[in-house]
Scaffold this active site. Structure first.
Site, mmCIF file in Angstrom:
data_model
loop_
_atom_site.group_PDB
_atom_site.id
_atom_site.type_symbol
_atom_site.label_atom_id
_atom_site.label_comp_id
_atom_site.label_asym_id
_atom_site.label_seq_id
_atom_site.Cartn_x
_atom_site.Cartn_y
_atom_site.Cartn_z
ATOM 1 N N ASP A 165 -5.756 -4.296 1.537
ATOM 2 C CA ASP A 165 -4.984 -4.193 2.766
ATOM 3 C C ASP A 165 -3.583 -3.758 2.355
ATOM 4 O OD1 ASP A 165 -4.139 -4.320 5.404
ATOM 5 O OD2 ASP A 165 -5.030 -6.284 5.771
ATOM 6 N N TRP A 166 -2.791 -3.310 3.318
ATOM 7 C CA TRP A 166 -1.518 -2.670 3.012
ATOM 8 C C TRP A 166 -0.514 -3.677 2.436
ATOM 9 C CZ3 TRP A 166 -5.139 0.222 3.941
ATOM 10 C CH2 TRP A 166 -5.036 1.589 4.180
#
Length: 990
Positions: free
Chosen positions: A386-387
């Site tokens: 995920d970012w």
């Protein structure tokens, strides 16, 4: 974040912390991130010292889509307690009274100094204390892809291509280039020497975020409420088609985490419901649909990301994310189940989550990624973070992470990647084996081949035809850098219609209609007539009043960035999982068009406060009152109306309860009929008014997307049978869901510890275990017709046996990798190379960047783990999916119209089962959903339905054996068929 997305006028920097402070990482945090799976979390390659020095001179970067400093107060990410507010007022008073004197200035200085000391003491404690060592056991080395026949051809091609790549090219395709450096929310650079393109990764699970001319589909929770496999696939296929037409390689969806452990969880709406089987079926069909269009789907968020509060380091002011502490059996039977179905569907990518799992970051947890995902479940694609969920360099590499997104490291858009040049250096100094970087690249390339993206007709070389950072036709290519080059970035390609003219609005409307659940219908008030009531006096009109903000258009569907506020009708939750609405049909406009204006008079009052914004006499003059209320939530980087991601409670928001009570009491002077329509991200408690005599019907319409009003009209007027079923339990209070159902709103540790002590007992399983009567049970939903269930038949296809067949041998052995480490000089920036600011590159600046020395590998790294007997194919041992029992029964439509029903199969496991490996009694839920079908039957017609139950459906996960075990007990299983979890029509034994 703001719509055009946390960049200043030059696009070079992000907005500063609204408080004007700087949060610096310190070298001592190295200890804070250690776990048994990630013993080297921050090594000499992680640049913590450099980051600490630089951060003293750099404003704090906003996290993914954090609101800018200009965000209105009702969307602020800052939560001010009453105590803090009182302190602010006191300081203001002191400032006013003391300003004129030097003595006051001295006193103020002493007070400030004392205040800073008080703040420093706990800060020092935070930095000096480590979280507990991870409880996840180490699992190394990371299994190589390409062992299964289903991916063999793709891996053959990938191995040939990757073998030709330089080390820098392998790093290039596994490290994102940085936030907003290219046109998509995630971008990798190309391997130009071998002709492999950079990839576009784009949100999200219900459409294409930041894109023009793309459909705003109903949310996942609405899809789950359809219980319709065909529609699940159709929506996925349309989503994939639009993604491909917009030039997206990897779509960041579907979501099956959060699963819905806590009904107030902010992102539950992105998934499909609070049961692993329902989630798994919907994920499987959605992934098949997306990938049949050649787009790589992403199963997310892996795993245990069940609430927004504290999900991410520093987002909530703490240096560490929450740890979801989940037992092995609970992990396998509940939270891992839909991910296994996703892998079985052939998903090309899986996104690891922000949170810790058992005190090891999910994106650095070797047991989760290497042991469970790649070995046990046979996952052949690539794991992406995920970012900014990656929290270590070498540690996450060895633990099984294959791609880091968006490329930046511990801070947003700073270009200081934990991979990029550091990954290059870690390979050159021998810390990361060449086999590992080779497999990382091979997994990315194999997924690209597996989905046919080497077909340039389907995936032209020019890449995405839209920009995530501007709505204008012409804009900057590399917005996050210092490059000012402009080009045509938005080509306004309409992806909503296919070449044959088929519009995806049709699918959106059907999903929204079938995802609408009727939970109350006294006296058969629904469906409505377009002519009103037939009993009216000749010449008079039937009067319909429509009440509530949720009925109307408000300020438009895209009034707030990322749908981050509750105004107008609610079609979507908020956050990165939301999209720009191309349009939104509000209920009011659709209902007005539906009625015969010559016989029906429709009045609307789009307010939640009768008596303040309109005269209550209009309620008394209405024959029929349609009341619209809602409940909103979303991703934690946005706060709105006092809700920061997770909901604060389960009641209708913005005074919805009072609106319903006021209208129901006065509608038609007590003689009128009230219908309540609820748009919501999840369960809504309706106890304050549901039993009022005036409330005749309640419709739960979930999150319907762009075709909201049209779909609702289809249901309210009976154009289609109302066929939605609840994908969650509606309790009578939030406390009904038990301790495990409660959001942790305040941290209980430097690393917040959330123990999943309820184990298997979430949602209806909890209600069943403790004999709690819900308002509306899981799987419940009414129809406009009636059905009769008869003639249950159980047919054994395979006899019971305790264990699945032995794990099949690997179909293929990956080829050997050249283990000769390249000369560090080959990794230097090429002469004359133009570097863009904050862009992540694979090159090193000097050969001195390659530091030699003995690397301290994680505990257990040198111990090769045995292959899991639960593995052997995509999704696990293929014998787990062999059908052992067919459940057949007859459904008859006993009503007067065609209708749809959803027969559900629940399994009760035998009692008194002893696990031979532990000698302990095995605890089972009262019943668990194991299958369902949606069927349409004409009036007076009947249909035989057969649902197969697999070995896995009839097994439990044995922690001692580390395999699925079927209890072998004669007539020990209870097999129930019903219309909901508490409306069981047929029961048999097997």
């Amino acid at each position: 974040m703001s719509r055009r997305r946390n960049l200043d006028h030059n696009g070079d920097s992000l907005a500063p912390n609204p408080k004007g402070t700087t949060i610096a990482l310190r070298p001592s945090l190295e200890e804070a991130y250690k776990s048994s799976s990630e013993d080297e979390e921050y090594d000499e390659l992680d640049l913590l010292q450099q980051q600490d020095e630089e951060s003293q001179h750099r404003p704090r970067r906003r996290y993914r889509d954090e609101p800018s400093a200009a965000t209105p107060p009702n969307q602020s990410n800052e939560k001010i307690s009453p105590e803090a507010a009182e302190g602010i007022g006191a300081r203001n008073r002191r400032r006013r009274c003391c300003a004129p004197t030097r003595l006051c200035a001295l006193i103020s200085g002493l007070i400030v100094a004392a205040f800073l000391i008080v703040l420093t003491i706990p800060s020092i404690w935070v930095w000096k204390h480590s979280p507990p060592d991870g409880q996840s056991p180490p699992w190394y080395p990371s299994p190589r892809g390409g062992t299964l026949q289903s991916w063999h051809t793709s891996y053959q091609k990938a191995e040939i291509l990757v073998a030709k790549m330089s080390l820098m090219e392998k790093v290039n395709i596994t490290t994102g280039v940085g936030w907003s450096q290219d046109l998509c929310v995630g971008n990798t650079a190309p391997a130009t020497g071998v002709g492999f393109p950079g990839l576009c990764l784009q949100d999200g699970p219900l459409g294409i975020r930041f894109a023009d001319h793309a459909t705003a589909f109903p949310a996942g929770i609405t899809v789950g409420a359809t219980w319709n496999r065909t529609l699940m696939y159709a929506r996925g296929r349309a989503h994939g088609y639009e993604s491909r037409k917009k030039g997206v390689n990897v779509i960041l969806g579907p979501a099956m985490g959060p699963l819905g452990r806590m009904p107030a969880g902010g992102r539950n709406w992105e998934g499909f419901g609070s049961d692993p089987v329902l989630q798994g079926v919907a994920a499987y069909e959605t992934i098949r649909g997306i990938q049949d269009q050649g787009v790589i789907a992403t199963a997310k968020h892996y795993v245990g990301n069940e609430q927004e509060h504290f999900r991410q380091s520093f987002e909530w002011g703490l240096p560490n994310a929450i740890s979801s502490n989940i037992g092995d059996r609970t992990m396998h039977e509940v939270y891992l189940w839909p991910f296994a179905d996703s892998v079985r569907a052939g998903v090309g990518s899986i996104m690891c989550s922000y949170n810790m799992v058992n005190n090891s970051y999910a994106c650095g947890n070797s047991k989760l990624m290497n042991g469970i995902l790649k070995d046990e479940l046979g996952f052949q694609g690539f794991v992406q973070s995920d970012w900014l969920a990656q929290r270590s360099g070498v540690g996450s590499t060895l633990a099984g992470l294959d791609m880091t997104m968006p490329g930046d490291g511990l801070r947003w858009a700073d270009g200081q990647s934990l991979w990029g040049p550091l990954l290059t250096a870690s390979v050159l100094n021998g810390s990361v084996p060449l086999e590992r970087i080779h497999d990382m690249a091979a997994r990315v390339v194999a997924a690209w081949y597996q989905l046919g993206q080497d077909n340039k007709t389907l995936f032209p070389e020019e890449g995405p035809n839209f920009s995530s950072w501007t709505d204008e036709k012409v804009g900057r290519i590399h917005v996050g850098s210092d490059d000012k080059t402009n080009a045509v970035v938005n080509k306004f390609v309409n992806a909503q219609k296919e070449s044959n003219g088929f519009s995806h609005a049709t699918i959106a409307r059907q999903v929204a209609a079938e995802g609408t659940v009727l939970v109350k219908n006294d006296d058969g008030i629904l469906p409505l007539s377009r002519q009103g009531a037939s009993s009216l006096i000749a010449g008079s009109k039937y009067r319909v009043g429509i009440f509530g903000e949720d009925a109307g258009p408000g300020d438009g569907p895209n009034a707030c960035p990322d749908r981050g506020c509750n105004q107008g009708t609610l079609g979507s939750g908020w956050g990165s999982g939301a999209v720009e609405f191309p349009y939104l049909i509000d209920p009011l406009s659709a209902i007005q068009k539906a009625y015969d204006a010559s016989k029906v008079e429709v009045s609307s009052f789009l307010s939640n406060t009768p008596g303040k914004t309109f005269n209550t006499s209009v309620i008394e003059e209405s024959d029929l009152c349609l009341v619209f209320v809602n409940s909103d939530a979303g991703e934690g980087f946005i706060a709105s109306d006092g809700i920061r991601g997770d909901r604060n409670d389960l009641y209708p928001q913005k005074g919805g309860d009072d609106l319903v009570k006021d209208v129901a009491k006065s509608c038609g002077k007590g003689e009128g009929l009230t219908v309540v329509i609820i748009h919501s991200v999840g369960p809504v408690v309706v106890e304050r008014w549901v039993e009022l005599s005036g409330v005749k019907a309640v419709v739960m319409a979930n999150l319907p997307g762009e075709e909201s009003g049209n779909a609702l009209v289809d249901v309210l007027f009976g154009d289609v049978d109302v066929s939605g079923r609840l994908p969650y339990t509606v309790g009578k209070s939030l406390s009904d869901y038990g301790d495990g159902g409660q959001i942790m709103y305040y941290p209980n540790n430097v690393v917040p510890q959330q123990n999943f002590d309820e184990e298997l007992y979430i949602d209806y399983r909890h209600f069943d275990k403790y004999n709690i009567t819900p308002r509306y049970e899981f799987g419940f939903g009414m129809s406009y017709t009636t059905f009769e269930y008869t003639n249950l038949r159980l047919t054994t296809l395979k006899a019971k046996s305790a264990f699945p067949a032995a794990r099949p041998a690997d179909a293929h052995t990956p080829p050997p990798v050249d283990t000769n480490i390249p000369n560090p000089s080959t990794a230097l920036f090429p002469p004359g190379f133009r570097k863009l600011a904050k862009r992540v590159y694979p090159y090193i600046s000097s050969t001195s960047d390659v530091q030699q020395g003995r690397y301290a590998y994680p505990d257990g790294y040198q111990i090769a783990q045995p292959a899991s007997q639960a593995g052997g194919a995509e999704g696990g041992n293929p014998d787990l999916y062999a059908v052992h029992l067919n459940v057949t029964f007859t459904i008859k439509n006993t009503g007067s119209r065609t209708g749809q029903d959803v027969p559900q199969i629940y399994v009760s496991f035998p009692t008194g089962v002893i696990d031979a490996s532990t000698g302990e009694m095995v605890d089972f839920p009262v019943q668990v959903l194991r299958g369902f079908e949606k069927v349409e039957i004409k009036a007076e017609g009947s249909l035989d339905v057969t649902v197969g139950l697999t070995r896995k459906d009839l097994s439990y996960w044995s922690v001692g054996v580390q395999n699925w075990v079927m209890p072998v007990v004669e007539n020990g299983f209870g097999i129930s068929v019903g219309r909901s979890s508490r409306d069981l029509k047929l029961v048999g034994r097997w």
